[in-house]
Scaffold this active site. Structure first.
Site: not given
Length: 1168
Positions: A473, A794, A798
């Site tokens: 990410d 996070d 996800d």
């Protein structure tokens, strides 16, 4: 939804008239009442609340709490609630007691054989043959035997039993401490989970265990609900209840339709407040846990039936897997399954680890099985040869008759042969392997905690060492996650830094402040710094924090605006989600009209704008042409600087034209743009270096983000993910999908294979894109080996990608509970550098185990050959049973401790990942193993056959049954141990390095163990006497033994000089059959293996593969020592079949396991 849902519920006088009868402890509801209430859903529940309490606020009154102020924060009241309604804590399953673990360790096959041998030996030693007729029974008891010696016959049996006890205690203690560690870790994870409640009108973060019935809790996007409750007020709340009901669609909750919120469910959208009505064992999840017997009783019974029958026969190789299964079980709180009916089954077999058995475990099990079989064959041959030799010599050559009174004497001989056979087996079976893996992993996990990696699944630690790709990410991992507004476009002006408040039109400023303050979660705030000189603390959503920070930078404050319009006065809220990519809030104006504030990704929101405020704060038309102009001149330059652009807009509705609020597209349209701001999330200073390390270590880092492509590319360049002049792709989610899907819109692996190798940045990606990419890389068969993918995430969205990845990293600080739940490792500091540390530890685990193998196999080969040839030539093993067990203890238990705890070094990051198909035993290791074995065998056989001449002592060969220990054999034993000790130092390096002492003092455990073993060895030799079959040695003899031992180090240098590339003969030692030899089934299976969802459909196939497996395993025995580690595709197939077998085993009756485990060979067959 209407007015009711969002404004806090009005007080109805009706509830007052109802008699609030004397209830539990002065509260208006009993525990049973609340429990039965929580079992209702939807309309029924509403009806029940209305009948019993009038409405939710009536329920709050009965529970003596206020819907807005919460509980008074006084300890006695909270304690009283805990007494009456229970604590929010589900007691864990009873851990296994030490005795249970001892009992389990005793189930080990080799130990059982040893126990039997020892008991038989003991029994026979106490049985004196009637009137020692030595003449009649031949030379059987020849040799001067005085009474004392004959009496000492029991010592051997006792000593074997003693060493068995040692091994069992060590194993049990290891299991016990591991269990304890994980309990500790688990409780730490539980204690760290906090939840927001309102007490005394203030927001508090309390540990989940501290929630009590009557608490008013704030729920928001991404939460895992820790208790059951009734919704008081909600904004657009949607819950994923699949973990309880198996219903995969999100359920819409509102105070007037379905207010019941259940523990263990995930908030997927929106926010709200609930009153807690059931905690701990009385909550819905708690009730299910109690049904599952989390107290442990029923679970235990089931376990006993399943596990212990096969456990009784389970060989040590399976133990490792079982331990890991158990670990996975302990580390996993309830998982939400994909489908409904799977759900209960999923919970019942919570012990099934979430992924197939780890690569290393697969390779090791296989290796252990092969070695074990070879040992079994060798020991059987040894016994047969000894018995035949004895029988032929006594009855054929000497022509004696078997006399009845001689039977005990003969039997005693047969027992001796049996014991020798068993010792060969004991030495051959590497029961230290599971121990080494466990110690290595447990040690790494403990140390990784210090490196900010909280490992939830043990095997993730080692898989990480094989990682070839990391999909990271951007926000929070590569960047600091402290968003700040650095550029803005207000009133026709593009400001490159924060404008002075005086430079702005007051009307625009006022609108901007209101738009930002009201249209953001009220839980998001900026608090003063905790320490002097630190930055202000950002609480809540980071993007919103940046905007609030912008308000503060403009010398205004958001708090007064929020106090003027509190959260319950908001008329309607459209919360942010990954589909909308915007958030809107509606407030009622004093004149009865409505105003909608909206903020969101600029490219999405600007399309809905039809007006824009000019520098006088007046409306000006905003046509598509103006928009394209703005994108070119304002938004793209901002994005090229790596900024995320957010548009802030508003719209007014007159009192007469109230729209249909549920028709969101209509409401959020025709907007007026107030401002566009550029938000930057600065790159963490240590990230570029960490990414460089990854690339050097052969790991490709890819960035997957929801940001637009320009921002993403700018950040990727700053991080070093993309370098100028490289051939790489940066795609947006849409383009990515266009490239990988065919005309029908289905994803095609071949198309994906063209895209992913060059892809470095995937921008504007949806959670599904992330999952598709991860799955695509994992399923790809283009490279030489299957990719091992790590993913960081996070957000709640996800979850699927984290679950699918080989290793999922969740953010400890910014991560939602859903993400943590789906992950394998939690990064407690949200930092990318911690991932690099995880790679280092993972590779270290792999290397530690290779070191251990290199050491162990040398000892195995030597000890087995010595015992075997010695027995065949001299009818007696030069190494006695007890000595073998001591050697086994040094090799297995101590060596696994010493070599498995080597600390990692930076140099681990200088090589490419091993990959799934790389054999455990490389050619260099094979060279070392065989090289050292040659040296040791030469020395030992020299000592055995001409040692007595060299040292001028009596020969120990052909000694009668109970003769005293000879110096000759003691020297052999001592030399053997010395060589092992020095070879342990050699084993510290597996890549053919020259300096074997490098960093040796960095590992105190290693030094302690080597010196400790040496000390004990002195004691054994000098004072061990009869039990250890040792006779004290002179100083000169000791020096010779030491000299030969040190020779190991010199010999190690000689071996290192031989270039591995010259030894073509070793090539096959490291590899399995080539691709061409694999059957079609295997290839097909290899490709299929990855999709776990198909697992349920393939029961039949599994049984068929199990049949295939048996045949193949038996074929492999033939080439046991030639091969090691993993057979390229076969290994992948094997591990998946295994995990599937594991599934079958758990669900079907365990009979086939019991059958197959009845003897070690077939057990090994079915397990490999």
């Amino acid at each position: 939804m209407g007015d009711m849902a969002n404004s806090s519920i009005e007080f109805h006088p009706k509830a007052q008239q109802q008699r609030e009868g004397p209830h539990a402890g002065g509260f208006g509801c009993t525990l049973a009442e609340l429990r039965s209430l929580m079992e209702l859903r939807g309309a029924e529940a509403l009806q029940k609340i209305q009948e019993a309490y009038g409405d939710v606020s009536g329920l709050c009154r009965r529970l003596k709490t206020s819907p807005t102020e919460g509980l008074a924060d006084n300890a006695s009241d909270l304690e009283k609630r805990r007494q009456i309604y229970g604590q929010n804590f589900i007691p864990p399953k009873q851990p296994k007691t030490f005795l249970q673990l001892v009992w389990e360790a005793l189930q080990d096959v080799t130990l059982i054989i040893l126990e039997v041998a020892a008991i038989v030996s003991l029994g026979l030693s106490f049985y004196a043959p009637p009137g020692e007729e030595s003449e009649v029974c031949g030379n059987v008891s020849a040799g001067a035997e005085d009474e004392g010696e004959a009496e000492a016959g029991w010592i051997e049996g006792a000593a074997i039993l003693l060493s068995v006890i040692c091994v069992v205690l060590v194993t049990a203690f290891n299991d016990w401490s591991k269990e304890k560690q994980f309990r500790g870790l688990q409780s730490r994870i539980e204690q760290e989970q906090k939840f927001t409640v309102i007490r005394n009108g203030q927001l508090f973060q309390v540990p989940v265990a501290a929630l009590v019935v009557g608490d008013i809790a704030q729920v928001k996007y991404g939460d895992l609900l820790p208790a059951d409750g009734v919704l008081i007020q909600g904004n657009d709340l949607k819950i994923d209840e699949s973990s309880l009901t198996g219903e995969s669609d999100h359920v819409r909750k509102s105070a007037d339709k379905d207010p019941m919120l259940l523990s263990g469910t995930h908030v997927m959208e929106g926010s709200g407040r609930m009153v807690v009505t059931a905690v701990g064992v009385n909550s819905q999840t708690g009730i299910i846990f109690t049904l599952l017997g989390a107290g442990g009783e029923e679970e235990e019974k089931k376990d006993k039936k399943g596990k212990q029958q096969d456990g009784a026969m389970e060989s040590s190789q399976t133990k490792a897997k079982k331990q890991d299964g158990a670990v996975a079980m302990e580390m996993q709180p309830l998982k939400s399954a994909e489908g409904g009916e799977m759900e209960d089954r999923e919970k019942k077999k919570a012990s099934v680890p979430k992924k197939e058995k780890s690569v290393l475990q697969g390779k090791l099990t296989k290796l252990a099985v092969q070695i074990g079989k070879a040992g079994l064959v060798m020991s059987a041959i040894t016994v047969i040869i000894l018995v035949l030799y004895f029988v032929i010599e006594t009855f054929v050559i000497d022509g004696r008759v078997w006399l009845a009174e001689c039977t005990p004497v003969y039997v005693q001989y047969f027992v001796k042969f049996f014991i020798i056979g068993v010792t060969v087996l004991v030495v051959a079976v590497p029961e230290g392997l599971p121990l080494a893996v466990t110690i290595s992993l447990a040690y790494s996990v403990k140390k990784m905690m210090k490196d900010n990696n909280l490992v939830r699944h043990l095997d993730a630690c080692e898989t990480m060492g094989n990682a070839t790709a990391i999909c990271s990410d951007k926000t929070g991992t590569l960047t600091t996650n402290r968003m700040t507004v650095v550029q803005s476009y207000l009133g026709d002006t593009h400001y490159k830094e924060i404008p002075a408040p005086s430079a702005l039109n007051p009307k625009i400023l006022d609108l901007l402040v209101h738009a930002i303050s009201i249209n953001s979660a009220y839980t998001t705030k900026i608090l003063p710094p905790e320490k002097e000189g630190a930055l202000p603390r950002q609480v809540g959503n980071k993007t919103e924090c940046a905007l609030l920070g912008f308000v503060l930078d403009l010398k205004r404050d958001f708090q007064p605006v929020r106090e003027q319009i509190p959260e319950d006065k908001l008329y309607k809220v459209y919360t942010f989600n990954s589909v909308r990519k915007s958030m809107s809030t509606v407030i009622r104006m004093p004149d009865g009209g409505f105003r909608l504030f909206s903020k969101g990704a600029s490219e999405i929101l600007l399309k809905k704008c039809t007006n824009i405020l000019n520098n006088n704060g007046e409306l000006r038309g905003f046509r598509p042409r103006d928009r394209d102009d703005m994108v070119k001149k304002i938004i793209e330059p901002m994005a090229c600087d790596g900024l995320r652009t957010i548009c802030i807009a508003y719209r007014d509705f007159s009192a007469t034209q109230e729209p249909d609020w549920d028709n969101e597209n209509e409401v959020v349209g025709d907007l007026t743009c107030i401002a566009v701001v550029g938000i930057e999330d600065p790159v963490r200073p240590e990230v570029p270096e960490a990414i460089r390390k990854c690339q050097r270590a052969g790991i490709t880092v890819r960035m997957v983000t929801g940001d637009n492509i320009n921002t993403a590319r700018a950040i990727a360049a700053k991080c070093g993910i993309i370098q100028p002049g490289e051939d790489f792709l940066c795609l947006e989610g849409k383009e990515f999908n266009r490239r990988i899907r065919n005309e029908k819109g289905e994803i095609e692996q071949e198309r994906l294979d063209k895209v992913w190798p060059k892809l470095r940045v995937l921008a504007r990606s949806s959670p599904t894109d992330k999952h598709t990419l991860v799955k695509g890389i994992i399923d790809s068969t283009t490279g030489e080996q299957r990719q091992v993918v790590a993913v960081t995430g996070d957000g709640t969205n996800d979850g699927p990608a984290l679950k699918k990845a080989d290793v999922g990293f969740a953010m400890g600080i910014a991560g939602t509970d859903v993400a943590k739940e789906a992950s394998d490792i939690i990064l407690t500091d949200d930092n990318f550098t911690s991932i690099v540390k995880a790679v280092m530890w993972g590779r270290n685990v792999y290397d530690s185990i290779s070191k251990f193998l290199q050491f162990q196999l040398t000892v195995n080969v030597v000890a087995v050959i010595v015992a075997f040839t010695g027995a065949c030539i001299t009818q007696d093993s030069p190494l006695k049973a007890v000595q073998m067990l001591w050697v086994n203890l040094i090799m297995d238990t101590f060596a696994s401790l010493a070599l498995a705890t080597e600390p990692p070094t930076e140099s681990l990051l200088l090589r490419k990942p091993y990959g799934r198909d790389k054999p455990l035993i490389s050619r260099t290791m094979m060279k070392n193993i065989l090289g050292h074995a040659v040296y040791q065998l030469t020395i030992i056989f020299t000592l055995l056959f001409v040692g007595e001449l060299f040292f001028d002592i009596d020969s120990g060969r052909n000694a009668p049954l109970h003769s005293p220990p000879s110096e000759h054999y003691t020297i052999i034993f001592n030399t053997f141990v010395m060589m092992q000790l020095f070879n342990e130092v050699n084993a510290r390096k597996v890549h053919g390095e020259r300096n074997v002492f490098h960093g040796i003092f960095g590992n105190p455990i290693f030094c302690t163990i080597v010196l400790g073993t040496f000390a004990i060895q002195i004691v054994i030799v000098q004072f061990g006497g009869k039990p250890f079959s040792c006779s004290p040695l002179s100083t000169e003899q000791w020096l010779w033994c030491l000299f030969v031992g040190v020779g190991e180090l010199v010999w190690g240098q000689v071996i290192a000089t031989i270039p591995t590339s010259q030894l073509k003969c070793l090539k096959e030692a490291g590899h399995g059959p080539g691709k061409d030899e694999m059957t079609d089934e295997e290839l097909a299976e290899g490709e299929e293996e990855i999709d776990h969802a198909e697992r349920e459909l393939r029961r039949g196939q599994i049984l068929w593969f199990r049949g295939l497996n048996r045949i193949q395993t038996q074929m492999e025995v033939v080439s046991t020592f030639k091969r090691s580690g993993s057979f390229q595709g076969a290994m992948r197939r094997r591990s998946s079949v295994l995990s599937q077998l594991h599934d079958v085993t758990n669900l079907s009756t365990p009979t086939h396991v019991i059958l197959s485990a009845a003897n070690p060979t077939s057990a090994a067959g079915s397990e490999s």
